[in-house]
Design a protein around this motif. Structure first.
Motif, PDB file in Angstrom:
ATOM      1  N   ALA A 229     -33.438 -59.262 -43.662  1.00 21.84           N
ATOM      2  CA  ALA A 229     -33.893 -57.949 -43.249  1.00 21.84           C
ATOM      3  C   ALA A 229     -34.435 -58.001 -42.179  1.00 21.84           C
ATOM      4  N   SER A 230     -35.746 -58.598 -41.989  1.00 20.03           N
ATOM      5  CA  SER A 230     -36.572 -58.945 -40.451  1.00 20.03           C
ATOM      6  C   SER A 230     -35.885 -59.406 -40.106  1.00 20.03           C
ATOM      7  N   ARG A 231     -35.494 -60.714 -40.289  1.00 22.32           N
ATOM      8  CA  ARG A 231     -34.632 -61.184 -38.640  1.00 22.32           C
ATOM      9  C   ARG A 231     -33.371 -59.614 -38.206  1.00 22.32           C
ATOM     10  N   GLN A 232     -32.693 -58.898 -38.931  1.00 24.18           N
ATOM     11  CA  GLN A 232     -32.130 -58.147 -38.628  1.00 24.18           C
ATOM     12  C   GLN A 232     -32.829 -57.105 -37.797  1.00 24.18           C
ATOM     13  N   GLU A 233     -33.485 -56.617 -38.310  1.00 27.21           N
ATOM     14  CA  GLU A 233     -35.150 -55.649 -37.710  1.00 27.21           C
ATOM     15  C   GLU A 233     -35.666 -56.258 -35.925  1.00 27.21           C
ATOM     16  N   LEU A 234     -35.449 -57.166 -36.799  1.00 29.05           N
ATOM     17  CA  LEU A 234     -36.236 -58.264 -35.252  1.00 29.05           C
ATOM     18  C   LEU A 234     -34.894 -58.009 -34.211  1.00 29.05           C
ATOM     19  N   THR A 235     -33.204 -58.435 -34.407  1.00 25.47           N
ATOM     20  CA  THR A 235     -32.874 -57.861 -33.348  1.00 25.47           C
ATOM     21  C   THR A 235     -32.853 -56.410 -33.275  1.00 25.47           C
ATOM     22  N   ASN A 236     -32.056 -55.666 -33.997  1.00 30.09           N
ATOM     23  CA  ASN A 236     -32.163 -54.018 -33.536  1.00 30.09           C
ATOM     24  C   ASN A 236     -33.729 -53.530 -32.881  1.00 30.09           C
ATOM     25  N   SER A 237     -34.726 -54.282 -33.095  1.00 30.05           N
ATOM     26  CA  SER A 237     -35.939 -54.183 -32.365  1.00 30.05           C
ATOM     27  C   SER A 237     -35.622 -54.715 -30.738  1.00 30.05           C
ATOM     28  N   GLN A 238     -35.149 -55.784 -30.898  1.00 31.24           N
ATOM     29  CA  GLN A 238     -34.984 -56.089 -29.380  1.00 31.24           C
ATOM     30  C   GLN A 238     -33.606 -55.443 -28.706  1.00 31.24           C
ATOM     31  N   LEU A 239     -32.654 -54.859 -29.718  1.00 33.23           N
ATOM     32  CA  LEU A 239     -31.543 -54.062 -28.583  1.00 33.23           C
ATOM     33  C   LEU A 239     -32.246 -52.630 -28.632  1.00 33.23           C
ATOM     34  N   GLU A 240     -33.423 -52.143 -29.243  1.00 32.28           N
ATOM     35  CA  GLU A 240     -33.461 -50.440 -29.063  1.00 32.28           C
ATOM     36  C   GLU A 240     -34.428 -51.200 -27.190  1.00 32.28           C
TER      37      GLU A 240
END
Length: 463
Positions: A229-240
């Protein structure tokens, strides 16, 4: 007459006895005529040695030396209809006096309030331009705000990415701890089951170890899920972060497009304002052309249009004005063969139409009714086979008559060298041109006889 008085009877006694000789005699009238003819012959021969001034004869008319002094046609600058005359022919006018009033004939200028309406259009366009300038400033402020918001949002998104990376690191550490706990629980369970098979541990202890093993597996799974979940959140943050920059870039591009449109409208408005100002200036100047004014002081010579309501075209002459006190000059036309004999400054005698004169072209000093002049201009090109020469008054001689008018006829004699009358007759009988005389402004200081002597001496030296 008695025969005794005849000269033959006194001087010749041999013939006195002959009656026929006494009757032959010379009439007294014949002797008188012979004496007169002899005297006239002597006078003619003596007169042949009298001086004669060679000259070049020409005709022309009076004109002016300066172009602005000549009769001038006054045109109408704009097309219109004659509304009224303010002068009459022969009237003296001053510069700026109204001569003729005209009215409009083009429907474009019929509106009597055209100037005011054009001013209103200009004022409205200037107001629109000012508002557009305000819009341009507002769009610039909007772009500055978007850039500031973009900077803040980017910092916030970068902080979130950094926090998510730290969270991922923490979850990775927790996963490694859970994996160690799971491995330890696995080994402990294996030992408990081995001891249980040997009978050293009870089933209860084995089941308790199995329960702890399941708890360790659950923790391991939970740690893996949290890490994912944290890695997915990091990916989402980078995409954002990436989408945030693209979103603001789109807003900035749109704002820049609006600003450029406003600037383009501003330039277009400035062009229209300039055009309206030009049109307003043209209308103001055109309003001054409704009155045809005198270009200079003078006399109205002739009206070229008649009546009221007559249409005049643009640039069409309406009347003719003659300037006051023109600087007169005689315009003479000379044959091409005589042009080399003339030069600027050459003295000329003139006879004007309307002034009685007794002219002896070869003896200008004995002429009556002629006036002196000097050659001022000699044209460099011919005019219908003749060359034009302008002659102005000679300041050293008598002034020209005050009543002379431009256009009257003139007869001129350009004075050349002084020669004997016999030489002039011989020249004209043979068709020779007059003797060439240098410019009167020649600074050599030598007369014609001295120049001939110098020429003869030079020829002798050459031999």
């Amino acid at each position: 007459m008695p025969f005794a008085e005849h000269p033959l009877e006194e001087t010749n006694p041999l013939t006195a006895s002959f009656r026929s000789f006494r009757r032959v005699q010379t009439p007294r009238t014949g002797r008188v005529l012979a004496r007169w003819l002899a005297a006239l012959g002597v006078l003619a021969i003596g007169a042949g040695f009298l001086p004669w001034t060679q000259n070049i004869r020409s005709t022309g008319r009076l004109t002016t030396l300066r172009p602005q002094d000549r009769p001038q046609d006054v045109p109408s600058t704009i097309a219109g209809r004659i509304a009224g005359w303010r002068i009459r022919e022969g009237q003296r006018v001053k510069k700026g006096d109204t001569l003729v009033e005209i009215s409009e004939i083009k429907d474009k200028y019929f509106d009597p309030q055209l100037l005011e309406r054009t001013r209103e259009q200009l004022a409205a366009k200037i107001s629109a331009l000012e508002q557009n300038e305000g819009k341009t400033v507002a769009l610039g402020d909007q772009q500055d705000a978007l850039r500031s918001g973009l900077a803040v949002s980017l910092d916030k998104a970068r902080n979130k990415v950094a926090q998510t990376r730290l969270k991922v690191s923490s979850e990775e550490a927790g996963l490694r701890a859970a994996e160690n706990d799971f491995a330890i629980a696995q080994r402990q369970l294996d030992r408990q089951e081995e001891l249980y098979r040997q009978g050293l541990k009870s089933l209860t202890e084995v089941e308790q170890r199995r329960l702890k093993f399941q708890e360790s597996r659950a923790k391991l799974q939970e740690s893996q899920n949290k890490l994912g979940a944290s890695r997915q959140e990091l990916t989402n943050s980078q995409l954002e972060l990436s989408s945030l920059q693209a979103e603001y870039q789109d807003k900035l591009a749109k704002s820049e497009s609006d600003r450029r449109s406003a600037v383009a409208y501003q330039f277009d408005s400035e062009g229209q304002i300039s055009k309206l100002r030009n049109e307003l200036a043209n209308l103001s100047i055109r309003a001054g052309y409704y009155a045809i004014r005198a270009p200079q002081d003078g006399y109205v010579v002739r009206a070229l249009k008649q009546g009221i309501g007559e249409i005049v075209k643009e640039g069409e002459a309406v009347l003719t004005v003659m300037p006051i006190a023109p600087e007169l000059a005689a315009e003479l036309y000379v044959q091409p063969m005589d042009i080399p004999l003339l030069s600027v400054g050459r003295k000329v005698r003139l006879q004007f139409d309307g002034w009685p004169a007794l002219v002896f072209s070869g003896w200008p000093g004995t002429s009556f009714g002629t006036f002196g002049g000097r050659v001022a201009v000699i044209d460099n090109i011919d005019s219908q086979g003749q060359y034009r020469v302008l002659v102005t008054p000679d300041p050293e001689l008598e002034a020209w008559p005050q009543l002379l008018r431009v256009g009257s006829g003139v007869y001129g004699w350009a004075l050349l060298d002084n020669v004997p009358i016999w030489y002039e007759l011989w020249r004209q009988l043979n068709g020779f041109p007059p003797d060439f005389v240098g410019s009167p402004t020649d600074q050599s200081g030598k007369g014609k006889s001295e120049k001939k002597a110098d020429k003869s001496a030079a020829e002798e030296d050459a031999y």
